[in-house]
Design an enzyme around this catalytic site. Structure first.
Site, PDB file in Angstrom:
ATOM      1  N   ARG A   1     -95.253  17.795 -43.899  1.00  0.00           N
ATOM      2  CA  ARG A   1     -95.663  16.575 -43.188  1.00  0.00           C
ATOM      3  C   ARG A   1     -94.472  15.619 -43.202  1.00  0.00           C
ATOM      4  O   ARG A   1     -94.046  15.183 -44.276  1.00  0.00           O
ATOM      5  CB  ARG A   1     -96.868  15.970 -43.916  1.00  0.00           C
ATOM      6  CG  ARG A   1     -97.448  14.717 -43.284  1.00  0.00           C
ATOM      7  CD  ARG A   1     -98.617  14.212 -44.116  1.00  0.00           C
ATOM      8  NE  ARG A   1     -99.185  12.980 -43.590  1.00  0.00           N
ATOM      9  CZ  ARG A   1     -98.701  11.771 -43.846  1.00  0.00           C
ATOM     10  NH1 ARG A   1     -97.656  11.630 -44.626  1.00  0.00           N
ATOM     11  NH2 ARG A   1     -99.267  10.705 -43.323  1.00  0.00           N
TER      12      ARG A   1
ATOM     13  N   LYS B   1     -90.361   9.536 -49.115  1.00  0.00           N
ATOM     14  CA  LYS B   1     -91.143   8.927 -50.198  1.00  0.00           C
ATOM     15  C   LYS B   1     -90.263   8.295 -51.273  1.00  0.00           C
ATOM     16  O   LYS B   1     -89.090   8.633 -51.410  1.00  0.00           O
ATOM     17  CB  LYS B   1     -92.085   9.963 -50.804  1.00  0.00           C
ATOM     18  CG  LYS B   1     -93.309  10.154 -49.883  1.00  0.00           C
ATOM     19  CD  LYS B   1     -94.444  10.891 -50.497  1.00  0.00           C
ATOM     20  CE  LYS B   1     -95.626  10.849 -49.507  1.00  0.00           C
ATOM     21  NZ  LYS B   1     -96.702  11.754 -49.897  1.00  0.00           N
TER      22      LYS B   1
HETATM   23  C1  7PJ Z   1     -99.546  12.079 -47.607  1.00  0.00           C
HETATM   24  C2  7PJ Z   1    -100.644  11.964 -46.769  1.00  0.00           C
HETATM   25  C3  7PJ Z   1     -99.296  13.332 -48.223  1.00  0.00           C
HETATM   26  C4  7PJ Z   1    -101.219  14.163 -47.062  1.00  0.00           C
HETATM   27  C5  7PJ Z   1     -99.626  10.061 -46.911  1.00  0.00           C
HETATM   28  C6  7PJ Z   1     -96.587   8.665 -46.756  1.00  0.00           C
HETATM   29  C7  7PJ Z   1     -97.743   8.063 -47.459  1.00  0.00           C
HETATM   30  N1  7PJ Z   1    -101.475  12.984 -46.486  1.00  0.00           N
HETATM   31  N2  7PJ Z   1    -100.687  10.671 -46.344  1.00  0.00           N
HETATM   32  N3  7PJ Z   1    -100.162  14.343 -47.911  1.00  0.00           N
HETATM   33  N4  7PJ Z   1     -98.909  10.883 -47.667  1.00  0.00           N
HETATM   34  N5  7PJ Z   1    -102.018  15.203 -46.826  1.00  0.00           N
HETATM   35  O1  7PJ Z   1     -96.669   9.184 -45.653  1.00  0.00           O
HETATM   36  O2  7PJ Z   1     -95.488   8.571 -47.357  1.00  0.00           O
HETATM   37  O3  7PJ Z   1     -98.354  13.535 -49.002  1.00  0.00           O
HETATM   38  S1  7PJ Z   1     -99.296   8.374 -46.668  1.00  0.00           S
END
Ligand code: 7PJ
Length: 276
Positions: A254, A220
């Site tokens: 994630r 990020k």
């Molecule tokens: C996240 C997400 C996060 C959850 C994205 C990226 C942007 N879903 N979807 N948590 N970020 N739950 O992957 O950098 O931080 S999209």
């Protein structure tokens, strides 16, 4: 603490790695690489081989400034991948805030819904409540198109915690057992660098809500701000962030880089034992 994810059950004696599978042309990091369903499928299978515990399939980018996608376009992107993964040994999460996409994905075999709107749409709540899938409730301030323009909080940790606490209560009230609920502070979603750092520093506070905690920090922009590296060169910072998140209470991370994260977490888990 038990975590029920559709037909799967985890005891969380070690942290889980959720591998990101983007089926979008405009994701900030690997957008375009896996645009073709076939490529996304082989990428997903590679992440399983690398040790992913869960796969998160997304057909619409939610990064700041991303363009919206129609329901049909999103379905056309994600359904072939979910169907292609039927019978795989890890649960599939659908990354969407659209109730129609949630329903179709669940029918196609998804075992979890990852909703950046935290089931605030009653139709989204119904879609999850009428199934046995798990749900990730994420905090954000504002809408993806404009959320990074002027994020504002009096006390970011207290406000994110209060929001997530209310969403957990609403989700439980809809009949979804707490072992199916995951919360997520939503790093980068309407947050400055200082807000993101405060949330990571005090992540333990969110464990007080008594449900699973997920952290998404992989590649990020906050890591870019700290290191000066572009998204392609943020693996070391992402590993550091994942380890910090797990040490401060995250049970699920994630990530884009599954193998590297799994290896790093093996070291942490070996040191911490079951307390990881
Ligand atoms: C996240 C997400 C996060 C959850 C994205 C990226 C942007 N879903 N979807 N948590 N970020 N739950 O992957 O950098 O931080 S999209």
């Amino acid at each position: 603490m038990l975590f029920h994810c559709g037909n799967f059950q985890f005891d969380l004696t070690r942290p889980l790695v959720m591998g990101i599978v983007n089926v979008t042309p405009d994701s900030f990091f690997d957008g375009g690489l896996h645009l073709q369903g076939r490529d996304a499928l082989s990428h997903a299978q590679q992440l399983i081989a690398e040790g992913a515990d869960i796969l998160d399939i997304g057909g619409e980018s939610t990064r700041p400034g991303a363009q919206p996608v129609s329901i049909q376009e999103e379905l056309d992107r994600v359904l072939p991948v979910i169907e292609g993964l039927r019978g795989t040994p890890v649960p599939i999460s659908i990354d969407t805030f659209k109730p129609e996409v949630m329903r179709a994905a669940i029918v196609a075999g998804a075992q979890m819904v990852n909703d950046i709107d935290a089931l605030q749409d009653p139709a989204a709540m119904d879609a999850v409540a009428g199934s046995n899938v798990a749900v990730c409730l994420m905090h954000k301030q504002g809408k993806p198109q404009t959320m990074q323009q002027q994020p504002e909080y009096q006390n970011v940790v207290a406000e994110v915690s209060a929001f997530l606490s209310a969403r957990v209560a609403a989700t439980e009230a809809a009949g979804i057992h707490r072992t199916r609920i995951v919360i997520d502070p939503g790093f980068g979603f309407g947050k400055t660098l200082a807000h993101n750092l405060a949330l990571l520093r005090e992540l333990k506070r969110l464990t007080e809500l008594g449900v699973q905690l997920l952290a998404g920090l992989s590649r990020k922009s906050m890591l870019g701000a700290l290191t000066g590296q572009d998204a392609g060169h943020r693996l070391p910072a992402s590993i550091a962030a994942a380890l910090i998140a797990v040490q401060r209470g995250a049970g699920i991370v994630r990530v884009h880089d599954v193998r590297a994260t799994v290896d790093a977490l093996k070291v942490l888990t070996a040191v911490n034992g079951d307390a990881a």
